[in-house]
Write a protein that holds these residues in place. Structure first.
Motif, PDB file in Angstrom:
ATOM      1  N   GLN A 217       0.844  -1.189   0.000  1.00 63.10           N
ATOM      2  CA  GLN A 217       0.000   0.000   0.000  1.00 63.10           C
ATOM      3  C   GLN A 217       0.880   1.239   0.000  1.00 63.10           C
ATOM      4  O   GLN A 217       1.932   1.273   0.617  1.00 63.10           O
ATOM      5  N   LEU A 218       0.411   2.253  -0.699  1.00 65.98           N
ATOM      6  CA  LEU A 218       1.143   3.512  -0.754  1.00 65.98           C
ATOM      7  C   LEU A 218       0.994   4.269   0.555  1.00 65.98           C
ATOM      8  O   LEU A 218      -0.107   4.361   1.101  1.00 65.98           O
ATOM      9  N   LYS A 219       2.079   4.827   1.032  1.00 67.45           N
ATOM     10  CA  LYS A 219       2.059   5.690   2.210  1.00 67.45           C
ATOM     11  C   LYS A 219       2.744   6.995   1.866  1.00 67.45           C
ATOM     12  O   LYS A 219       3.712   7.017   1.104  1.00 67.45           O
ATOM     13  N   LEU A 220       2.227   8.077   2.448  1.00 69.80           N
ATOM     14  CA  LEU A 220       2.775   9.410   2.225  1.00 69.80           C
ATOM     15  C   LEU A 220       3.156  10.026   3.560  1.00 69.80           C
ATOM     16  O   LEU A 220       2.410   9.877   4.538  1.00 69.80           O
ATOM     17  N   ALA A 221       4.259  10.718   3.588  1.00 76.07           N
ATOM     18  CA  ALA A 221       4.700  11.374   4.819  1.00 76.07           C
ATOM     19  C   ALA A 221       5.244  12.751   4.478  1.00 76.07           C
ATOM     20  O   ALA A 221       6.177  12.868   3.685  1.00 76.07           O
TER      21      ALA A 221
ATOM     22  N   SER B 275       8.269  18.603   2.047  1.00 73.02           N
ATOM     23  CA  SER B 275       8.551  17.360   1.328  1.00 73.02           C
ATOM     24  C   SER B 275       7.421  16.372   1.565  1.00 73.02           C
ATOM     25  O   SER B 275       6.867  16.299   2.672  1.00 73.02           O
ATOM     26  N   CYS B 276       7.123  15.599   0.554  1.00 79.75           N
ATOM     27  CA  CYS B 276       6.147  14.511   0.645  1.00 79.75           C
ATOM     28  C   CYS B 276       6.851  13.265   0.119  1.00 79.75           C
ATOM     29  O   CYS B 276       7.151  13.178  -1.078  1.00 79.75           O
TER      30      CYS B 276
ATOM     31  N   TYR C 120       8.026  17.939  -3.713  1.00 85.70           N
ATOM     32  CA  TYR C 120       8.289  19.118  -2.904  1.00 85.70           C
ATOM     33  C   TYR C 120       7.224  20.182  -3.154  1.00 85.70           C
ATOM     34  O   TYR C 120       6.635  20.272  -4.230  1.00 85.70           O
ATOM     35  N   LEU C 121       7.033  20.997  -2.157  1.00 94.35           N
ATOM     36  CA  LEU C 121       6.290  22.241  -2.313  1.00 94.35           C
ATOM     37  C   LEU C 121       7.188  23.357  -1.791  1.00 94.35           C
ATOM     38  O   LEU C 121       7.391  23.487  -0.585  1.00 94.35           O
TER      39      LEU C 121
END
Length: 125
Positions: free
Chosen positions: A1-5, A21-22, A80-81
């Motif tokens: 499963q995809l995870k984002l942090a 950062s993601c 990135y943002l």
């Protein structure tokens, strides 16, 4: 499963910059539509920018265009943002989100299945 942090939030002075950062982990598709959102308590979550990680096409909402930039790291699992010219109205919790299914157009109007936990940004005057 995809995870984002998400990471990179913190405090900044008005006029300053921060880079969020993601990082995607787990099962990371080769192509995703990734968006940055933000939310202030009591307000609706608002979309800021999106990127198609395959084509690198981007879209921005009007009030951040020219100040914020969304881009993908060379490692490809990090989005990135970059936020410049911050003002106190940018104070919010910032979230990244990903859509991995098929899409016609990568935009903030997609339903995003995967979300990070958020990172707080506080801008003081």
């Amino acid at each position: 499963q995809l995870k984002l942090a998400e990471s990179g939030g913190g405090s900044a002075q008005a006029g300053g910059s921060l880079r969020l950062s993601c990082v995607a982990s787990g099962f990371v598709p080769s192509r995703m539509c990734v968006a940055w959102f933000r939310q202030v308590p009591g307000n609706q979550r608002e979309a800021l920018a999106v990127i198609d990680t395959g084509t690198l096409n981007t879209e921005y909402v009007d009030f951040v265009e020219g100040r914020f930039a969304i881009n993908r790291a060379d490692a490809k699992n990090t989005i990135y943002l970059q936020m410049n010219a911050l003002n106190p109205e940018d104070t919010a919790t910032y979230y990244c989100a990903a859509h991995t299914g098929p899409w016609t157009s990568c935009s903030a109007r997609l339903g995003f299945t995967y979300w990070g936990q958020g990172t707080q940004v506080t801008v003081s005057s």
